[in-house]
Motif scaffolding. Structure first.
Motif, mmCIF file in Angstrom:
data_model
loop_
_atom_site.group_PDB
_atom_site.id
_atom_site.type_symbol
_atom_site.label_atom_id
_atom_site.label_comp_id
_atom_site.label_asym_id
_atom_site.label_seq_id
_atom_site.Cartn_x
_atom_site.Cartn_y
_atom_site.Cartn_z
ATOM 1 N N SER A 29 39.148 -84.931 16.754
ATOM 2 C CA SER A 29 40.136 -85.547 15.922
ATOM 3 C C SER A 29 41.351 -84.589 15.854
ATOM 4 O O SER A 29 41.351 -83.430 15.977
ATOM 5 C CB SER A 29 39.681 -86.032 14.628
ATOM 6 N N TYR A 63 45.473 -84.659 13.960
ATOM 7 C CA TYR A 63 46.598 -85.460 13.081
ATOM 8 C C TYR A 63 47.909 -85.076 13.845
ATOM 9 O O TYR A 63 48.193 -83.837 14.187
ATOM 10 C CB TYR A 63 46.639 -84.922 11.692
ATOM 11 N N HIS A 98 47.020 -90.312 13.134
ATOM 12 C CA HIS A 98 45.675 -89.697 13.308
ATOM 13 C C HIS A 98 44.910 -90.001 14.340
ATOM 14 O O HIS A 98 44.556 -91.299 14.212
ATOM 15 C CB HIS A 98 45.082 -89.710 11.906
ATOM 16 N N ASP A 114 41.319 -90.427 15.759
ATOM 17 C CA ASP A 114 40.194 -89.848 14.873
ATOM 18 C C ASP A 114 38.979 -89.578 15.962
ATOM 19 O O ASP A 114 37.948 -89.269 15.745
ATOM 20 C CB ASP A 114 39.520 -90.702 13.996
#
Length: 177
Positions: free
Chosen positions: A23, A25, A45, A47
């Protein structure tokens, strides 16, 4: 001092990439705006694995099957923290390039120098093969590009059309060996 073990991965270890938290951001990313490369706000984001876990697993397996190399970073307890792959097929007109196909470090272990060490293993292997440069199709996230720039990567002199067309948002970079 980190107790991380770095070693070549074999095809039987490929499924272990599921131990990695891929993941990320993405606050900002590079995009082409009015013909100029510009940082834009994304506030996104991601994920999971970009393009899906199965895609990356299959890519890792193909790299190893076709004579490329995969290197892993393992915690002292044996957990896979990150991996990088380099393909052995050479391409290019003016220079002999090989592709840094993948590099992923588990989210909670980024910033520890693991990616830098795995990148170095890939450059060493590429030199053994006789390549001039490492070619990278880098995701356009600001942090991703900053990582490659810190290592000394620059915009690719020879842009591989097939790689560019597979995702025009990726930045085509190179590293001189």
């Amino acid at each position: 001092m980190d107790n991380i073990v770095y070693k070549e991965m074999d095809i039987n270890e490929a499924v272990r990439i599921n131990e990695i938290d891929a993941s990320q951001y993405i606050k900002r990313a590079w995009r082409e705006v009015d013909g100029k490369r510009t940082l834009i706000d994304l506030d996104y984001h991601d994920d999971t694995w970009p393009n899906g876990y199965e895609n990356h697993l299959e890519g890792l397996r193909e790299t190893i099957k076709n004579g490329g190399k995969a290197f892993g970073a393992y915690e002292k307890d044996g957990q896979l923290l990150g991996f990088a792959t380099v393909n052995s097929d050479m391409f290019g007109d003016k220079f002999k390039y090989v592709l840094l196909d993948q590099i992923f470090i588990s989210n909670e272990h980024r910033g520890r120098g693991i990616g830098k060490r795995l990148f170095k293993m890939c450059t060493d292997q590429s030199m053994e093969w006789g390549a001039d440069k490492l070619y990278i199709c880098a995701g356009s996230a600001e942090d991703t590009i900053a990582f490659y720039r810190r290592l000394g990567c620059v915009d690719a002199v020879e842009v591989n059309k097939a790689f560019y067309e597979s995702d025009p948002r990726d930045m085509q970079l190179e590293y001189s060996l």
